[in-house]
Write an enzyme that holds these catalytic residues in place. Structure first.
Site, short mmCIF file in Angstrom:
data_model
loop_
_atom_site.label_atom_id
_atom_site.label_comp_id
_atom_site.label_asym_id
_atom_site.label_seq_id
_atom_site.Cartn_x
_atom_site.Cartn_y
_atom_site.Cartn_z
N SER A 102 46.64 85.08 -23.89
CA SER A 102 46.42 86.31 -23.11
C SER A 102 44.98 86.67 -22.86
O SER A 102 44.71 87.62 -22.12
CB SER A 102 47.15 87.47 -23.77
OG SER A 102 48.52 87.40 -23.50
N TYR A 195 53.02 96.65 -23.25
CA TYR A 195 52.48 95.34 -22.90
C TYR A 195 53.54 94.50 -22.20
O TYR A 195 54.64 94.33 -22.71
CB TYR A 195 52.04 94.65 -24.17
CG TYR A 195 51.15 93.46 -24.01
CD1 TYR A 195 49.80 93.60 -23.75
CD2 TYR A 195 51.66 92.18 -24.15
CE1 TYR A 195 48.97 92.50 -23.62
CE2 TYR A 195 50.85 91.07 -24.04
CZ TYR A 195 49.50 91.24 -23.78
OH TYR A 195 48.69 90.13 -23.66
N SER A 196 53.22 93.99 -21.01
CA SER A 196 54.18 93.19 -20.24
C SER A 196 53.45 92.11 -19.46
O SER A 196 52.60 92.41 -18.61
CB SER A 196 54.98 94.07 -19.28
OG SER A 196 55.80 93.27 -18.45
N ASN A 197 53.78 90.86 -19.72
CA ASN A 197 53.18 89.76 -18.97
C ASN A 197 53.48 89.82 -17.49
O ASN A 197 52.73 89.28 -16.66
CB ASN A 197 53.66 88.43 -19.55
CG ASN A 197 53.16 88.20 -20.95
OD1 ASN A 197 51.98 88.37 -21.24
ND2 ASN A 197 54.04 87.83 -21.86
N GLY A 341 44.57 86.27 -27.76
CA GLY A 341 45.65 85.53 -27.13
C GLY A 341 46.52 84.81 -28.14
O GLY A 341 46.06 84.40 -29.20
#
Length: 386
Positions: A102, A195-197, A341
């Site tokens: 990330s 949190y969301s990709n 990440g």
């Protein structure tokens, strides 16, 4: 990438190790060491960063750890601990490449904000301005979600990586978005933080629509080549390898299970949210260049750093999330800015301070335990507070 565990884990062997490792990361988001010093400056003895890496290996039974630390004069020291390959016992490559997960989000956010500075994207414009009709679902409408909310994780969009199956394969960006949109919104846009990709997949699609170029090309031109990140790249479709010297990455089902080699894996499910490969030193160069104003105009850099919201649930005590950038307090006073990440086989933590100090640490097993992540964060603190 901060994820929870995929549910279906089956069969055995190397390929299943990759499947299970991806499963472990996708639903939610180090032995004594060998010191590899730069000739630039001499670290104090005993070296607290080296001691910290050695302690990580003992406390969390990790194969290897790597670190790069930059002082406020620009002098750099690199470190290694453990073994690069548990099968052969080979050394950890000095400043070896790892999958940085990330941290990719900060690169994507920088490209978006560069386009904001060029007048090609507006932060407060709805997603529908750039991708009309694409974002629709239960409680989800692209006309109600702004670009700012994507970068800040305040859109309410469900995280596609919570719903991926256990198949290790290539995923197209729009396929990832489609997986997310089959699920209802987590909350109304702007009402909360989660949190969301999915947010960053959409941000990457907006970059491609506005520029007419692949995200990887824009990232390479605008950031990687611009500031001389010689060991950072966005893997091409189908590229499951790591190009340069690197430690092997591992996955373990449980504390008493054997390590499984998951180094070679298709990273496409991470895309704009987590696909990059880099080194600790390149990450230090990136975050230092960002904070010093080499990548963004002053107005956009200020937006990135001031539009922050509490993010302790994901990033730990005192953390705040801006526009693709996380601030964390230091025990010696002040803040550092970075991201971190998580990807099958690797975990990275670190960032930079406003006075030019920087530290990044990588370990060669993805961490699923918050206490283990905190121990890595503590080594970052040690490196930045020396």
């Amino acid at each position: 990438m901060r994820e929870q565990a995929w549910q279906r884990l089956r069969s055995s062997g190397r390929r299943d190790g990759r499947r299970r490792a991806v499963a472990a990361v996708a639903a939610g988001v180090m032995t004594m060491g060998v010191l590899a010093p730069s000739a630039a400056f001499a670290a104090p003895r005993p070296d607290t960063v080296q001691q910290g890496l050695n302690a990580l290996l003992r406390s969390d039974d990790l194969p290897a750890a790597l670190a790069s630390v930059r002082d406020d004069k620009g002098h750099t020291r690199t470190y290694t601990a453990g073994v690069g390959d548990v099968a052969t016992g080979s050394k950890v490559p000095r400043d070896g490449q790892v999958r940085i997960g990330s941290n990719t989000k900060t690169f994507t956010a920088v490209v978006v904000l560069q386009l904001v500075g060029e007048g090609k994207i507006r932060l407060n414009a709805p997603v529908d301005t750039y991708l009309p009709g694409l974002v629709r679902g239960e409680g989800i409408a692209g006309r109600r979600i702004t670009v700012r909310q994507l970068l800040q994780h305040t859109s309410g969009l469900p995280n596609y990586s919570n719903y991926l199956g256990d198949e290790v394969r290539y995923f197209a960006p729009r396929e990832l978005l489609g997986i997310a949109l089959r699920h209802k919104a987590d909350f109304a846009p702007g009402r909360d933080w989660k949190y969301s990709n999915t947010n960053y997949v959409l941000a990457g699609l907006i970059v491609e629509k506005v520029t007419g170029h692949p995200l990887a090309k824009e990232m390479d031109r605008r950031i990687i080549k611009h500031i001389g990140l010689r060991h950072t790249y966005f893997p091409a479709p189908g590229d499951a390898t790591i190009r340069e010297p690197h430690p092997m990455g591992y996955y373990r089902d449980s504390a008493d299970a054997p390590l499984l080699d998951v180094t070679e894996i298709d990273p496409s499910w991470g895309w704009a949210a987590g696909q990059l490969v880099s080194t600790d030193s390149d990450l230090n160069r990136f975050f230092t260049a960002l904070l010093s104003g080499r990548l963004l105009p002053p107005a956009q850099l200020a937006q990135m750093r001031t539009a922050t919201v509490p993010a302790e649930a994901t990033f730990g005590r005192g953390a705040r999330y801006g526009l693709g950038l996380v601030s964390k307090p230091l025990p010696c006073g002040g803040l550092y800015w970075g991201h971190g990440g998580s990807f099958p086989g690797y975990e990275t933590r670190g960032g930079a301070t406003d006075d030019g100090r920087a530290a990044n640490i990588a370990v060669t097993m993805q961490l699923t335990d918050e206490a283990a992540r905190k121990r890595v964060d503590n080594v970052v603190d040690t490196a930045l507070c020396r």
